[in-house]
Design a protein around this motif. Sequence first.
Motif, PDB file in Angstrom:
ATOM      1  N   PRO A   6       0.663  -1.204   0.129  1.00  0.00           N
ATOM      2  CA  PRO A   6      -0.046   0.014  -0.060  1.00  0.00           C
ATOM      3  C   PRO A   6       0.950   1.151   0.039  1.00  0.00           C
ATOM      4  CG  PRO A   6       0.119  -0.857   2.012  1.00  0.00           C
ATOM      5  CD  PRO A   6       0.824  -1.969   1.298  1.00  0.00           C
ATOM      6  N   GLU A   7       0.226   2.411  -0.354  1.00  0.00           N
ATOM      7  CA  GLU A   7       0.963   3.693  -0.392  1.00  0.00           C
ATOM      8  C   GLU A   7       0.597   4.647   0.721  1.00  0.00           C
ATOM      9  OE1 GLU A   7       0.549   6.094  -4.029  1.00  0.00           O
ATOM     10  OE2 GLU A   7      -0.035   3.993  -5.163  1.00  0.00           O
ATOM     11  N   GLU A  26       4.440   7.209  -2.460  1.00  0.00           N
ATOM     12  CA  GLU A  26       5.600   6.355  -1.493  1.00  0.00           C
ATOM     13  C   GLU A  26       5.067   5.090  -1.071  1.00  0.00           C
ATOM     14  OE1 GLU A  26       7.187  10.493   0.649  1.00  0.00           O
ATOM     15  OE2 GLU A  26       6.178   8.996   1.722  1.00  0.00           O
ATOM     16  N   PRO A  27       5.689   3.864  -1.192  1.00  0.00           N
ATOM     17  CA  PRO A  27       5.464   2.780  -0.602  1.00  0.00           C
ATOM     18  C   PRO A  27       5.523   2.856   1.138  1.00  0.00           C
ATOM     19  CG  PRO A  27       7.048   2.465  -2.336  1.00  0.00           C
ATOM     20  CD  PRO A  27       6.800   3.912  -2.020  1.00  0.00           C
ATOM     21  N   GLN A  28       4.225   2.340   1.605  1.00  0.00           N
ATOM     22  CA  GLN A  28       4.284   2.354   3.225  1.00  0.00           C
ATOM     23  C   GLN A  28       5.408   1.604   3.613  1.00  0.00           C
ATOM     24  OE1 GLN A  28       2.052   4.502   5.029  1.00  0.00           O
ATOM     25  NE2 GLN A  28       3.594   4.065   6.382  1.00  0.00           N
ATOM     26  N   TRP A  29       5.773   0.442   3.078  1.00  0.00           N
ATOM     27  CA  TRP A  29       6.852  -0.338   3.500  1.00  0.00           C
ATOM     28  C   TRP A  29       8.056   0.119   3.880  1.00  0.00           C
ATOM     29  CZ3 TRP A  29      11.383  -2.660   2.197  1.00  0.00           C
ATOM     30  CH2 TRP A  29      11.810  -3.764   2.843  1.00  0.00           C
ATOM     31  N   VAL A  30       8.419   1.006   2.420  1.00  0.00           N
ATOM     32  CA  VAL A  30       9.778   1.735   2.269  1.00  0.00           C
ATOM     33  C   VAL A  30       9.628   2.909   3.445  1.00  0.00           C
ATOM     34  CG1 VAL A  30      10.897   3.242   0.670  1.00  0.00           C
ATOM     35  CG2 VAL A  30       9.755   1.056  -0.089  1.00  0.00           C
ATOM     36  N   ASP A  89       7.780  -5.733 -13.771  1.00  0.00           N
ATOM     37  CA  ASP A  89       9.485  -5.951 -13.983  1.00  0.00           C
ATOM     38  C   ASP A  89       9.825  -4.349 -13.910  1.00  0.00           C
ATOM     39  OD1 ASP A  89       9.729  -8.356 -14.420  1.00  0.00           O
ATOM     40  OD2 ASP A  89       9.758  -8.243 -16.694  1.00  0.00           O
ATOM     41  N   GLU A  90       8.923  -3.402 -13.830  1.00  0.00           N
ATOM     42  CA  GLU A  90       9.409  -1.943 -13.636  1.00  0.00           C
ATOM     43  C   GLU A  90       8.669  -1.168 -12.341  1.00  0.00           C
ATOM     44  OE1 GLU A  90      10.166  -0.929 -18.441  1.00  0.00           O
ATOM     45  OE2 GLU A  90       8.236  -0.009 -17.431  1.00  0.00           O
ATOM     46  N   LEU A  91       9.585  -1.009 -11.270  1.00  0.00           N
ATOM     47  CA  LEU A  91       8.940  -0.411 -10.139  1.00  0.00           C
ATOM     48  C   LEU A  91       9.769   0.850  -9.899  1.00  0.00           C
ATOM     49  CD1 LEU A  91       9.789  -3.332  -7.591  1.00  0.00           C
ATOM     50  CD2 LEU A  91       7.891  -2.790  -8.958  1.00  0.00           C
ATOM     51  N   VAL A  92       8.826   1.633  -9.300  1.00  0.00           N
ATOM     52  CA  VAL A  92       9.108   2.995  -8.997  1.00  0.00           C
ATOM     53  C   VAL A  92       9.391   3.085  -7.382  1.00  0.00           C
ATOM     54  CG1 VAL A  92       8.515   5.527  -8.707  1.00  0.00           C
ATOM     55  CG2 VAL A  92       7.789   4.190 -10.788  1.00  0.00           C
ATOM     56  N   ILE A  93      10.367   3.534  -6.533  1.00  0.00           N
ATOM     57  CA  ILE A  93      10.686   3.821  -5.343  1.00  0.00           C
ATOM     58  C   ILE A  93      11.062   5.042  -4.901  1.00  0.00           C
ATOM     59  CG2 ILE A  93      12.062   2.915  -3.379  1.00  0.00           C
ATOM     60  CD1 ILE A  93      10.479   0.696  -4.730  1.00  0.00           C
ATOM     61  N   LYS A  94      10.032   5.602  -4.281  1.00  0.00           N
ATOM     62  CA  LYS A  94      10.181   7.165  -4.007  1.00  0.00           C
ATOM     63  C   LYS A  94       9.982   7.420  -2.357  1.00  0.00           C
ATOM     64  CE  LYS A  94       8.026  11.384  -2.762  1.00  0.00           C
ATOM     65  NZ  LYS A  94       7.142  11.370  -1.845  1.00  0.00           N
ATOM     66  N   ASP A  95      11.041   7.958  -1.867  1.00  0.00           N
ATOM     67  CA  ASP A  95      10.945   8.490  -0.414  1.00  0.00           C
ATOM     68  C   ASP A  95      12.100   9.321  -0.103  1.00  0.00           C
ATOM     69  OD1 ASP A  95      10.425   8.867   2.249  1.00  0.00           O
ATOM     70  OD2 ASP A  95      11.195   6.979   3.037  1.00  0.00           O
ATOM     71  N   PRO A  96      11.872  10.770   0.218  1.00  0.00           N
ATOM     72  CA  PRO A  96      13.142  11.590   0.468  1.00  0.00           C
ATOM     73  C   PRO A  96      13.944  11.022   1.315  1.00  0.00           C
ATOM     74  CG  PRO A  96      10.968  13.122   0.375  1.00  0.00           C
ATOM     75  CD  PRO A  96      10.427  11.227   0.303  1.00  0.00           C
ATOM     76  N   ARG A  97      13.852  10.204   2.540  1.00  0.00           N
ATOM     77  CA  ARG A  97      14.568   9.560   3.191  1.00  0.00           C
ATOM     78  C   ARG A  97      15.514   8.641   2.402  1.00  0.00           C
ATOM     79  NH1 ARG A  97       9.327   9.388   4.406  1.00  0.00           N
ATOM     80  NH2 ARG A  97       8.719  10.384   6.480  1.00  0.00           N
ATOM     81  N   ALA A  98      15.088   7.826   1.298  1.00  0.00           N
ATOM     82  CA  ALA A  98      15.917   6.926   0.621  1.00  0.00           C
ATOM     83  C   ALA A  98      17.366   7.465   0.346  1.00  0.00           C
ATOM     84  CB  ALA A  98      15.101   6.764  -0.775  1.00  0.00           C
ATOM     85  N   ALA A  99      17.469   8.734   0.077  1.00  0.00           N
ATOM     86  CA  ALA A  99      18.852   9.320  -0.086  1.00  0.00           C
ATOM     87  C   ALA A  99      19.922   8.876   0.762  1.00  0.00           C
ATOM     88  CB  ALA A  99      18.890  10.965  -0.093  1.00  0.00           C
ATOM     89  N   TRP A 100      19.423   8.583   2.017  1.00  0.00           N
ATOM     90  CA  TRP A 100      20.568   8.385   3.174  1.00  0.00           C
ATOM     91  C   TRP A 100      20.952   6.652   2.914  1.00  0.00           C
ATOM     92  CZ3 TRP A 100      22.637  11.608   5.901  1.00  0.00           C
ATOM     93  CH2 TRP A 100      21.642  12.837   6.332  1.00  0.00           C
TER      94      TRP A 100
END
Length: 352
Positions: free
Chosen positions: A34-35, A48-52, A104-115
């Motif tokens: 879920p988002e 944003e994926p909630q799991w991420v 086969d094509e995913l989008v992972i977005k979260d500003p925290r991902a930069a870390w």
Amino acid sequence: MSNRRVVFVVGSGRSGTSTMSGTLQTLGMNVPQPEVMADSTNPKGFGEPQWVVDLHQELLARSGVQVSDARPRAWLEAGKLSADHAVRERVSEWLESQFAEGGDELVIKDPRAAWFMGLWRASADRCDATSSFVTMLRPVTEVIGSKKKYYDQRTGDVTRTAAWVNMMLHTERATRGEARRFVRYGDLLADWTQPVFALGEAFDLTAVKTAMANDIAQVHKFIDPSLRRVTLTWDDVEVPASLRDLAEETWQTLDGLADEGGDTESAHQHSDQLRVAYDEMYADAEAFAHSTALAARREGATAARRELESAPSKVSSTRGADRVPHSVRALVPEGARRSLRKALNRQRGRDA
């Protein structure tokens, strides 16, 4: 060769990362579900994926790093967890499950991902997926203004500006040598087709390259230029001149990376120079503030001691330290806490 693709949408919060993620999703790429639910700060949704998000919040807490952390050394602390084998295994398993469920094509977005970009890159490699990075760019003054409007008001302009410089310069460095593109938020709002279809070609994204007319029409409805509701300038932001100049030069350098042919070795060298200059500026600021930090520690120790002394001496079920607020205990050096605990135990022994 694997057809798996994962696009990481990175950059500072309030820079258009949600708009980019939502656009790619509307064109047919998969945002794992879920988002995070839309709210008043982002009425079109976060993409944003909630799991991420939950994972990143956990890892930031474990590493003692904030979402917008101005400390250069925060990258080292976060990087330790990125290299942790158990964490990589956990992320790889989740990513594999998303490819199995969502295509086969995913989008992972979260500003925290930069870390944690090293973590995600390694996990994608384990899943035989090609990684690519889209860094969203928005003038620093607009980012600061937007965060002031929608986020915690206790954080000041200086901290937000410094954190933006720290985040963006290290994001540039961490994605260097990877398949990447820099996209201005303003360009995305003005005519999204140009930067997005350029991404499709550069990253070989089937969903984008083969988007149908209905998908394109839906993106036109999704992107709302009126959502760019904050347009501050340096006249509206109160920061020292030295930090303002460094932040503005950082913005100009990053902005140039979005030009066709702008991602050059010369630009990389300039970015490295700015990062060194920021590290030195931050070290100077820490040195100046050393006395203030010591005073805060002493005040915390004094507050904890008073709290312990005022507590009833005969309490069998609750330790004295447990009655001290965590925010106060955290300010007390470990040595002082041990001394206080020993004193309290001796008092209990005399009272028994």
